[in-house]
Design an enzyme around this catalytic site. Structure first.
Site, PDB file in Angstrom:
ATOM      1  N   CYS A 391      88.510  20.438 179.253  1.00  0.00           N
ATOM      2  CA  CYS A 391      89.651  19.728 178.676  1.00  0.00           C
ATOM      3  C   CYS A 391      90.455  20.665 177.774  1.00  0.00           C
ATOM      4  CB  CYS A 391      89.200  18.458 177.987  1.00  0.00           C
ATOM      5  SG  CYS A 391      90.519  17.246 177.920  1.00  0.00           S
ATOM      6  N   HIS A 532      86.329  15.660 181.833  1.00  0.00           N
ATOM      7  CA  HIS A 532      85.059  15.875 181.122  1.00  0.00           C
ATOM      8  C   HIS A 532      83.884  15.631 182.076  1.00  0.00           C
ATOM      9  CE1 HIS A 532      86.489  16.164 176.939  1.00  0.00           C
ATOM     10  NE2 HIS A 532      87.493  15.427 177.376  1.00  0.00           N
ATOM     11  N   GLU A 534      80.900  16.368 181.742  1.00  0.00           N
ATOM     12  CA  GLU A 534      79.632  16.085 181.047  1.00  0.00           C
ATOM     13  C   GLU A 534      79.294  14.598 181.020  1.00  0.00           C
ATOM     14  OE1 GLU A 534      82.423  17.168 179.677  1.00  0.00           O
ATOM     15  OE2 GLU A 534      82.689  16.544 177.592  1.00  0.00           O
TER      16      GLU A 534
HETATM   17  N1  GLN Z   1      93.845  17.779 172.656  1.00  0.00           N
HETATM   18  C1  GLN Z   1      93.983  17.918 174.076  1.00  0.00           C
HETATM   19  C2  GLN Z   1      94.820  16.793 174.690  1.00  0.00           C
HETATM   20  O1  GLN Z   1      95.018  15.777 174.083  1.00  0.00           O
HETATM   21  C3  GLN Z   1      92.630  17.997 174.751  1.00  0.00           C
HETATM   22  C4  GLN Z   1      91.809  16.760 174.607  1.00  0.00           C
HETATM   23  C5  GLN Z   1      90.348  16.952 174.918  1.00  0.00           C
HETATM   24  O2  GLN Z   1      89.846  18.065 174.935  1.00  0.00           O
HETATM   25  N2  GLN Z   1      89.641  15.878 175.151  1.00  0.00           N
HETATM   26  O3  GLN Z   1      95.282  16.897 175.783  1.00  0.00           O
END
Ligand code: GLN
Length: 560
Positions: A391, A532, A534
């Site tokens: 992410c 994600h 995970e």
């Molecule tokens: N801050 C970034 C976004 O909002 C990544 C978010 C995250 O890593 N879950 O896109």
């Protein structure tokens, strides 16, 4: 509104286990709930697990991971308590919005009904209106499963928890003793000076529970030592719980041993007997095999996780577990070295990460610690150390590549610098949400909690990439679904330029508008994903990207 007659007349099938906690927090109620779920599934039952959290926040999504640990995301996009992660890791039960309610949500629903005039101007009270709302949340899962396990957050005695305890107290009266079970997780400390285990805290906690009208059927006692027959019989006498239902829950070296340990104490047998259920004997061979493998790893790797949350174990719960699962498939013990990117930078950072076999930059929000993370990515790229960006980690890998390889020194994410001339990561003003079939509009002023891409979205994989190899998908069936939780996206304007310099775009949304996975040519293993992974990893079914990453880290260690 909740109507007990409805359930009685509809011959309610589901039985309920209510799990409360006493003495102190962090006793592992979530793990206990998940492990009981695993044991009941091993007996062939269909289960669901629900968490009821007494805090007032309407959803856990906007809660600070420093304070509250990771926000777990379900397929349907609910932002939930991290205990739902345990439930999914230990059982086959998929969780959704219906599996986590907070006091905030319960009150919000009741107040909304009151404003709508549903109560016809009557006085709205904790009993029966709040408690009825809690009961209707609990009974939402009724009929779909054989047993629902309800974990009540917090500790008995907390003011916020009272309406939940009152609601579950009433349920025994509503649906009968044989359909309900109260299990109390408590603590039996070993006092070194006396050389003894002490039962008094548990006695007090049960007294508190009984003053609310709940008599526990089972005591699950967290402890460092085995509870002797004397201790069990003392607890039995003082707490009015059958001795065979006083269960030792001793500390274990690996959390995946908990179901087997509970089974050794015959907990699953007590549960089905108390619920008047007849099941087959549990089939636990998968869990037993897993424990064998965990105890005898052939290899060992160390992964540097470069992040910013200092409460590392709680804030990156699913991530830590997924890394460990990746090790299970490779017969490897995975050591995780957490590096705080706010404090460790430059040469010191280089020294730290070069001692590791792989580097992972996890998800996150806000600009704190960003520079250190980008430095770690540069090292991974240049020194050919396996790199996994998740992410925010993927977004930073794109920024690093744009800045240092493609000649855009000011490239950035609009999250950290809204005025950057090269917003390689940006806020997409308009995107199509396939789950709600709506066009979503968002800008800098959008409501924080409401503007995220949340939950499972499809991604098509490109052939001959690390991703395709890891997921082992065929060419005509190359769609995977992974869970998201972010606001910003890769800016397609830079697609061609970055691809020209060696970035491989190996996963995209089916309409080709959202970039999901990036890789690097000429690197043994460099992958960033916008989702994600995970959240979907299980000890018995580790996530393919983590399996592939750990394999690459092992190869690097061996110098292959
Ligand atoms: N801050 C970034 C976004 O909002 C990544 C978010 C995250 O890593 N879950 O896109």
């Amino acid at each position: 509104m909740w109507n007990p007659d409805f359930f009685i007349h509809n011959k309610m099938k589901t039985k309920f286990i209510f799990i409360t906690g006493g003495v102190l927090s962090s006793l592992g109620k979530g793990l206990a709930a998940a492990s009981i779920g695993a044991l009941l599934e091993a007996r062939g039952l269909k289960i669901a697990i629900q968490k009821l959290d007494p805090y007032i926040n309407v959803d856990p999504g906007t809660m600070n991971p420093f304070q509250h640990g990771e926000v777990f995301v379900t397929d349907d996009g609910a932002e939930t308590d991290l205990d739902l992660g345990h439930y999914e890791r230990y059982t086959k039960a998929a969780t959704s919005k219906k599996n986590n309610y907070t006091s905030g949500m319960i009150y919000y629903n009741v107040i909304t009904k009151e404003r709508r005039g549903d109560y016809l101007g009557g006085t709205v009270q904790v009993i029966p209106h709040i408690t009825d709302e809690i009961k209707s949340c609990i009974f939402q899962l009724d009929g779909e499963v054989d047993v629902t396990i309800i974990e009540i957050g917090g500790t008995v005695g907390d003011i916020e928890g009272l309406p939940f305890l009152e609601a579950i107290r009433q349920i025994r009266g509503d649906i009968g003793r044989e359909n309900t079970l109260y299990l109390h997780v408590t603590y039996v400390p070993f006092i070194k000076a006396a050389g003894e285990l002490k039962t008094k805290p548990t006695q007090h906690s049960v007294k508190e529970l009984r003053s609310i009208g709940i008599q526990p059927d089972i005591l699950l006692c967290r402890t460092e030592k085995d509870l002797s027959h004397e201790i069990k019989s003392k607890l039995s006498l003082f707490c009015d719980v059958k001795e065979e239902c006083v269960i030792t829950a001793k500390d274990v070296s690996c959390i995946y041993e908990v179901p087997i340990e509970f089974h050794r104490e015959a907990l699953d047998e007590r549960v089905v007997n108390l619920l008047h259920m007849w099941t087959r004997a549990p089939v636990l061979s998968e869990w037993e095999d897993l424990i064998e493998r965990i105890k005898q790893p052939q290899h060992e790797v160390t992964i540097a996780v470069v992040g910013k949350y200092s409460n590392f174990t709680e804030s990156y719960k699913s991530l830590n577990e997924a890394l460990v699962h990746g090790g299970f498939s490779n017969s490897a013990k995975v050591n995780i070295k957490f590096i705080n990117s706010e404090n460790v930078r430059g040469k010191e950072l280089e020294k730290e990460v070069l001692n590791c076999d792989g580097i992972l930059v996890p998800g996150g929000f806000g600009s704190r610690g960003i520079i250190g993370k980008i430095e770690a990515i540069t090292i991974a790229r240049q020194k050919k150390i396996p790199f996994f960006g998740i992410c925010l980690g993927m977004q930073l890998a794109v920024i690093e590549f744009a800045r240092n390889v493609c000649g855009f020194p000011l490239a950035d994410s609009a999250e950290f610098n809204p005025n950057t001339p090269d917003p390689v990561i940006y806020l997409m003003q308009e995107w199509y949400d396939y789950r709600t079939n709506t066009v979503q509009i968002r800008d800098e002023n959008s409501f924080l909690g409401g503007s995220m891409r949340l939950g499972a979205y499809p991604c098509n994989l490109v052939k001959e990439t690390i991703s395709q190899d890891a997921y082992n998908v065929s060419e005509d069936n190359n769609t995977i679904f992974e869970r998201h939780r972010h606001r910003y996206e890769f800016n397609m304007k830079y697609h061609e330029i970055l691809a020209g310099k060696g970035m491989v775009f190996s996963g995209m949304s089916p309409d080709g508008k959202l970039m999901e996975i990036v890789e690097l040519k000429d690197h043994p293993w460099f992958l960033g994903c916008q989702f994600h992974p995970e959240f979907k990893s299980r000890p018995l079914n580790p996530h393919p990207l983590f399996v592939s990453f750990i394999k690459a880290a092992l190869a690097k260690k061996k110098g292959v």
